[in-house]
Design a protein around this motif. Structure first.
Motif, mmCIF file in Angstrom:
data_model
loop_
_atom_site.group_PDB
_atom_site.id
_atom_site.type_symbol
_atom_site.label_atom_id
_atom_site.label_comp_id
_atom_site.label_asym_id
_atom_site.label_seq_id
_atom_site.Cartn_x
_atom_site.Cartn_y
_atom_site.Cartn_z
ATOM 1 N N MET A 192 0.843 -1.163 0.000
ATOM 2 C CA MET A 192 0.000 0.000 0.000
ATOM 3 C C MET A 192 0.899 1.242 0.000
ATOM 4 S SD MET A 192 -3.166 0.973 2.584
ATOM 5 C CE MET A 192 -3.846 -0.660 2.544
ATOM 6 N N GLN A 193 0.498 2.240 -0.770
ATOM 7 C CA GLN A 193 1.265 3.469 -0.894
ATOM 8 C C GLN A 193 0.396 4.672 -0.535
ATOM 9 O OE1 GLN A 193 2.368 2.918 -5.023
ATOM 10 N NE2 GLN A 193 4.489 2.529 -4.387
ATOM 11 N N ALA A 194 1.034 5.823 -0.431
ATOM 12 C CA ALA A 194 0.324 7.044 -0.064
ATOM 13 C C ALA A 194 -0.836 7.318 -1.016
ATOM 14 C CB ALA A 194 1.288 8.224 -0.038
ATOM 15 N N ARG A 195 -0.661 7.031 -2.300
ATOM 16 C CA ARG A 195 -1.741 7.284 -3.271
ATOM 17 C C ARG A 195 -3.000 6.477 -2.955
ATOM 18 N NH1 ARG A 195 1.994 5.434 -6.734
ATOM 19 N NH2 ARG A 195 1.876 7.338 -7.956
ATOM 20 N N ASP A 196 -2.830 5.332 -2.273
ATOM 21 C CA ASP A 196 -3.976 4.496 -1.908
ATOM 22 C C ASP A 196 -4.728 5.051 -0.710
ATOM 23 O OD1 ASP A 196 -3.214 2.595 -3.904
ATOM 24 O OD2 ASP A 196 -1.694 1.836 -2.501
ATOM 25 N N LEU A 197 -4.109 5.936 0.051
ATOM 26 C CA LEU A 197 -4.708 6.484 1.265
ATOM 27 C C LEU A 197 -5.191 7.923 1.109
ATOM 28 C CD1 LEU A 197 -1.905 5.386 3.753
ATOM 29 C CD2 LEU A 197 -4.086 4.240 3.388
ATOM 30 N N MET A 198 -4.600 8.652 0.181
ATOM 31 C CA MET A 198 -4.800 10.098 0.135
ATOM 32 C C MET A 198 -6.165 10.507 -0.393
ATOM 33 S SD MET A 198 -2.454 11.314 -3.050
ATOM 34 C CE MET A 198 -3.124 11.381 -4.711
ATOM 35 N N GLU A 199 -6.587 11.655 0.068
ATOM 36 C CA GLU A 199 -7.767 12.349 -0.455
ATOM 37 C C GLU A 199 -7.226 13.353 -1.457
ATOM 38 O OE1 GLU A 199 -11.156 13.730 -1.531
ATOM 39 O OE2 GLU A 199 -11.183 12.190 0.033
ATOM 40 N N SER A 200 -7.693 13.282 -2.701
ATOM 41 C CA SER A 200 -7.135 14.160 -3.732
ATOM 42 C C SER A 200 -7.850 15.502 -3.833
ATOM 43 C CB SER A 200 -7.130 13.459 -5.091
ATOM 44 O OG SER A 200 -8.429 13.037 -5.420
ATOM 45 N N ASP A 201 -9.043 15.617 -3.253
ATOM 46 C CA ASP A 201 -9.757 16.894 -3.240
ATOM 47 C C ASP A 201 -9.336 17.643 -1.970
ATOM 48 O OD1 ASP A 201 -11.481 18.996 -3.686
ATOM 49 O OD2 ASP A 201 -13.227 17.948 -2.886
ATOM 50 N N VAL A 202 -8.209 18.359 -2.065
ATOM 51 C CA VAL A 202 -7.604 18.999 -0.901
ATOM 52 C C VAL A 202 -8.073 20.442 -0.790
ATOM 53 C CG1 VAL A 202 -5.441 19.537 0.263
ATOM 54 C CG2 VAL A 202 -5.566 17.575 -1.272
ATOM 55 N N LYS A 203 -8.546 20.803 0.370
ATOM 56 C CA LYS A 203 -8.891 22.192 0.672
ATOM 57 C C LYS A 203 -7.630 22.839 1.232
ATOM 58 C CE LYS A 203 -13.182 21.316 -0.245
ATOM 59 N NZ LYS A 203 -13.397 21.082 -1.639
ATOM 60 N N THR A 204 -7.220 23.930 0.625
ATOM 61 C CA THR A 204 -6.004 24.613 1.035
ATOM 62 C C THR A 204 -6.314 26.077 1.311
ATOM 63 O OG1 THR A 204 -5.405 25.217 -1.226
ATOM 64 C CG2 THR A 204 -4.562 23.114 -0.396
ATOM 65 N N VAL A 205 -5.349 26.752 1.908
ATOM 66 C CA VAL A 205 -5.398 28.200 2.025
ATOM 67 C C VAL A 205 -4.133 28.741 1.393
ATOM 68 C CG1 VAL A 205 -6.861 28.210 4.067
ATOM 69 C CG2 VAL A 205 -4.396 28.236 4.357
ATOM 70 N N SER A 206 -4.206 29.973 0.957
ATOM 71 C CA SER A 206 -3.066 30.610 0.323
ATOM 72 C C SER A 206 -2.209 31.302 1.372
ATOM 73 C CB SER A 206 -3.566 31.645 -0.692
ATOM 74 O OG SER A 206 -2.496 32.444 -1.155
ATOM 75 N N SER A 207 -0.922 31.351 1.130
ATOM 76 C CA SER A 207 -0.034 32.041 2.065
ATOM 77 C C SER A 207 -0.348 33.533 2.128
ATOM 78 C CB SER A 207 1.429 31.817 1.682
ATOM 79 O OG SER A 207 1.661 32.231 0.355
ATOM 80 N N ASP A 208 -1.061 34.041 1.116
ATOM 81 C CA ASP A 208 -1.465 35.454 1.094
ATOM 82 C C ASP A 208 -2.783 35.709 1.822
ATOM 83 O OD1 ASP A 208 0.761 36.020 -0.479
ATOM 84 O OD2 ASP A 208 -0.341 35.724 -2.344
ATOM 85 N N ASP A 209 -3.532 34.649 2.143
ATOM 86 C CA ASP A 209 -4.804 34.825 2.850
ATOM 87 C C ASP A 209 -4.570 35.472 4.206
ATOM 88 O OD1 ASP A 209 -6.203 33.662 0.791
ATOM 89 O OD2 ASP A 209 -6.477 31.734 1.798
#
Length: 164
Positions: free
Chosen positions: A1-18
């Motif tokens: 099993m690898q990270a790709r098998d565990l990860m959520e690809s719809d990532v909510k992020t914030v910008s460093s400028d926020d």
């Protein structure tokens, strides 16, 4: 099993400028306790957590010095003062910190993995000695975010594998 098998690809992020106010709104909108912070090229530059924002409202110095005796006050007493949340004026603190860039608040030096990282390395990060690692951003070769793995993602994957 690898990270790709565990990860959520719809990532909510914030910008460093926020600013802090924008990130507060994002915490209110999503049920996450932290967000990866990305630059304009979607490269991970930090992580901001609810705890980072709460720290804006806690006094830096909780020590009250009380001089005892007559001048030149040769003795002092030290008391820890921890005001209850109700006594803090969060409105004033919010206004004072609302425009502060999230880059002033975020944690840097983020532990990341690639999609090919073995699950054992992910487990070592999430269950290691650093209690502040609750999620691990998954990045490509250019440090651009492609996914995220939270502790519950690992637990869910092992549960699903056991049930199949």
């Amino acid at each position: 099993m690898q990270a790709r098998d565990l990860m959520e690809s719809d990532v909510k992020t914030v910008s460093s400028d926020d600013d802090v106010a924008a990130v507060f709104k994002k915490f209110a909108r999503y049920e996450f306790s932290g967000f990866p912070v990305v630059d304009d090229a979607d490269r991970v530059v930090g992580v901001v957590t609810e705890s980072d924002l709460v720290d804006l409202f806690e006094p830096d110095d909780e020590t009250l010095w009380i001089p005892i005796g007559l001048p030149p006050f040769v003795d002092t007493l030290t008391y820890q003062v921890k005001p209850p949340w109700a006594d803090l004026d969060l409105g004033v603190d919010m206004v004072r910190n609302a425009d502060k860039p999230i880059s002033d608040v975020m944690s840097t030096g983020v532990a990341t993995v690639t999609p090919d990282t073995d699950v054992n390395e992910v487990l070592d990060l999430l269950a290691g000695d650093d209690p502040d690692i609750n999620r691990v951003p998954v990045v490509d070769g250019d440090d651009r975010i492609v996914g995220i793995i939270a502790r519950q993602d690992v637990v869910r994957a092992f549960r699903d594998k056991r049930l199949s």
